[in-house]
Design an enzyme around this catalytic site. Sequence first.
Site, PDB file in Angstrom:
ATOM      1  CB  SER A 154      -0.877   0.025   1.262  1.00  0.00           C
ATOM      2  OG  SER A 154      -1.539   1.269   1.355  1.00  0.00           O
ATOM      3  CE1 TYR A 167      -4.155  -2.288   4.905  1.00  0.00           C
ATOM      4  CE2 TYR A 167      -3.576  -0.003   4.441  1.00  0.00           C
ATOM      5  CZ  TYR A 167      -3.979  -1.254   3.998  1.00  0.00           C
ATOM      6  OH  TYR A 167      -4.204  -1.469   2.662  1.00  0.00           O
TER       7      TYR A 167
HETATM    8  N1  LIG Z   1      -8.692  -0.499  -1.694  1.00  0.00           N
HETATM    9  C1  LIG Z   1      -7.645   0.253  -1.473  1.00  0.00           C
HETATM   10  O1  LIG Z   1      -7.709   1.494  -1.535  1.00  0.00           O
HETATM   11  C2  LIG Z   1      -6.319  -0.378  -1.149  1.00  0.00           C
HETATM   12  C3  LIG Z   1      -5.185   0.451  -1.113  1.00  0.00           C
HETATM   13  C4  LIG Z   1      -3.957  -0.110  -0.847  1.00  0.00           C
HETATM   14  C5  LIG Z   1      -3.834  -1.459  -0.627  1.00  0.00           C
HETATM   15  N2  LIG Z   1      -4.954  -2.254  -0.643  1.00  0.00           N
HETATM   16  C6  LIG Z   1      -4.772  -3.682  -0.408  1.00  0.00           C
HETATM   17  O2  LIG Z   1      -5.330  -4.406  -1.485  1.00  0.00           O
HETATM   18  C7  LIG Z   1      -5.671  -5.710  -1.027  1.00  0.00           C
HETATM   19  C8  LIG Z   1      -7.103  -6.026  -1.451  1.00  0.00           C
HETATM   20  O3  LIG Z   1      -7.986  -5.197  -0.717  1.00  0.00           O
HETATM   21  P1  LIG Z   1      -9.352  -4.594  -1.288  1.00  0.00           P
HETATM   22  O4  LIG Z   1      -9.272  -3.138  -1.110  1.00  0.00           O
HETATM   23  O5  LIG Z   1      -9.665  -5.167  -2.593  1.00  0.00           O
HETATM   24  O6  LIG Z   1     -10.382  -5.078  -0.185  1.00  0.00           O
HETATM   25  P2  LIG Z   1     -11.469  -6.242  -0.162  1.00  0.00           P
HETATM   26  O7  LIG Z   1     -12.372  -6.121  -1.323  1.00  0.00           O
HETATM   27  O8  LIG Z   1     -12.044  -6.173   1.208  1.00  0.00           O
HETATM   28  O9  LIG Z   1     -10.581  -7.560  -0.326  1.00  0.00           O
HETATM   29  C9  LIG Z   1      -9.869  -8.111   0.746  1.00  0.00           C
HETATM   30  C10 LIG Z   1      -9.553  -9.547   0.405  1.00  0.00           C
HETATM   31  O10 LIG Z   1      -8.824 -10.148   1.475  1.00  0.00           O
HETATM   32  C11 LIG Z   1      -9.285 -11.462   1.592  1.00  0.00           C
HETATM   33  N3  LIG Z   1      -9.050 -12.005   2.921  1.00  0.00           N
HETATM   34  C12 LIG Z   1      -9.229 -11.399   4.113  1.00  0.00           C
HETATM   35  N4  LIG Z   1      -8.933 -12.256   5.100  1.00  0.00           N
HETATM   36  C13 LIG Z   1      -8.587 -13.421   4.503  1.00  0.00           C
HETATM   37  C14 LIG Z   1      -8.174 -14.685   4.971  1.00  0.00           C
HETATM   38  N5  LIG Z   1      -8.036 -14.951   6.278  1.00  0.00           N
HETATM   39  N6  LIG Z   1      -7.914 -15.659   4.066  1.00  0.00           N
HETATM   40  C15 LIG Z   1      -8.031 -15.427   2.738  1.00  0.00           C
HETATM   41  N7  LIG Z   1      -8.380 -14.247   2.236  1.00  0.00           N
HETATM   42  C16 LIG Z   1      -8.665 -13.271   3.107  1.00  0.00           C
HETATM   43  C17 LIG Z   1     -10.771 -11.389   1.340  1.00  0.00           C
HETATM   44  O11 LIG Z   1     -11.232 -12.657   0.896  1.00  0.00           O
HETATM   45  P3  LIG Z   1     -12.330 -13.564   1.646  1.00  0.00           P
HETATM   46  O12 LIG Z   1     -13.214 -12.685   2.438  1.00  0.00           O
HETATM   47  O13 LIG Z   1     -12.973 -14.322   0.539  1.00  0.00           O
HETATM   48  O14 LIG Z   1     -11.512 -14.501   2.481  1.00  0.00           O
HETATM   49  C18 LIG Z   1     -10.823 -10.388   0.199  1.00  0.00           C
HETATM   50  O15 LIG Z   1     -10.691 -11.065  -1.029  1.00  0.00           O
HETATM   51  C19 LIG Z   1      -5.455  -5.711   0.490  1.00  0.00           C
HETATM   52  O16 LIG Z   1      -4.176  -6.235   0.772  1.00  0.00           O
HETATM   53  C20 LIG Z   1      -5.477  -4.230   0.832  1.00  0.00           C
HETATM   54  O17 LIG Z   1      -4.775  -3.954   2.009  1.00  0.00           O
HETATM   55  C21 LIG Z   1      -6.203  -1.747  -0.906  1.00  0.00           C
END
Ligand SMILES: NC(=O)c1ccc[n+]([C@@H]2O[C@H](COP(=O)([O-])OP(=O)(O)OC[C@H]3O[C@@H](n4cnc5c(N)ncnc54)[C@H](OP(=O)(O)O)[C@@H]3O)[C@@H](O)[C@H]2O)c1
Length: 270
Positions: A154, A167
């Site tokens: 991130s 985080y």
């Molecule tokens: N959105 C942003 O602005 C942003 C910015 C920087 C970085 N990120 C990073 O991008 C990545 C994806 O996030 P997102 O924003 O797309 O959020 P999201 O839609 O909430 O996705 C989070 C993912 O993490 C998975 N997850 C959580 N706990 C888990 C576990 N115990 N085992 C397996 N999978 C697990 C969830 O899958 P299940 O619920 O199916 O298990 C889900 O697919 C994350 O690492 C987040 O920190 C996001």
Amino acid sequence: MANSLFDLTGETAVVLGGTGVLGGGMASALASAGAKVVVVGRSEDRGLARVREIEQAGGQALFQSADALDMASLTAARDAILAKTGSVSILVAAAGGNRPDATLPPGSDFCKLSREAWNGVFDLNLVGGSLLPSQVFGETMLAQKKGSIINIASMAGMIPLSRVVAYSAAKAAVINLTKFLAREWATRGVRVNAISPGFFPAEQNKALLFKEDGSYTERGAQIIGHTPMARFGSAEELAGAVIWLASHRASSFVTGQNIVVDGGFSSTTI
Ligand SMILES: NC(=O)c1ccc[n+]([C@@H]2O[C@H](COP(=O)([O-])OP(=O)(O)OC[C@H]3O[C@@H](n4cnc5c(N)ncnc54)[C@H](OP(=O)(O)O)[C@@H]3O)[C@@H](O)[C@H]2O)c1
């Protein structure tokens, strides 16, 4: 796409967190470049929905359930995937997110932040989000002498973001681990890089960014005000970075890098 630097035909890509918004978008992108994609996560409903979407677009995908925080579950998932595909040459490690009890709203006391909340965020983002999948799928890639691991870090891992202290620190550790493994495995056919997204509306942050009527929250407006492109990103805008890092031809000499996709957020102060 045939013969292009970015053709992923013949590759199997595992997207851990492919059930989420950004991971799902990257799963679709890799499939559009020709990879067979395995969408991995706990939510079968969201995983199968993504598989259907990829298939409808003409790509190849399957779903495999796994808990990123459980080594036995990840190992069983890898073995089940290998039984179906024979190899895994791309891993996108995109499981992660913040949790409310690890957030410090204005006026809250850092000294009162609980160890449980801190550990929970580190567990999800560093251990489940990078360490365990790198160990489990890295082992396979080292045996194949071929692999590209892409950790989703991130922008908050580069500059600590207000409120999300655990985080930010966990994502900084993901970037650090990425560089460590890149050096460790550089001569063994496995490249390890990170992508650091800025702000992309997703399940885990939408309440933070938008009010119920769709307008920005105060925090959302602050973020837009600090983003030179004056908007949030959308999941499709990670496609170029992930396909490039996944392609063993296009990024053959690239390892240990952190590719920032943030509309300029980290490039400006006031
Ligand atoms: N959105 C942003 O602005 C942003 C910015 C920087 C970085 N990120 C990073 O991008 C990545 C994806 O996030 P997102 O924003 O797309 O959020 P999201 O839609 O909430 O996705 C989070 C993912 O993490 C998975 N997850 C959580 N706990 C888990 C576990 N115990 N085992 C397996 N999978 C697990 C969830 O899958 P299940 O619920 O199916 O298990 C889900 O697919 C994350 O690492 C987040 O920190 C996001």
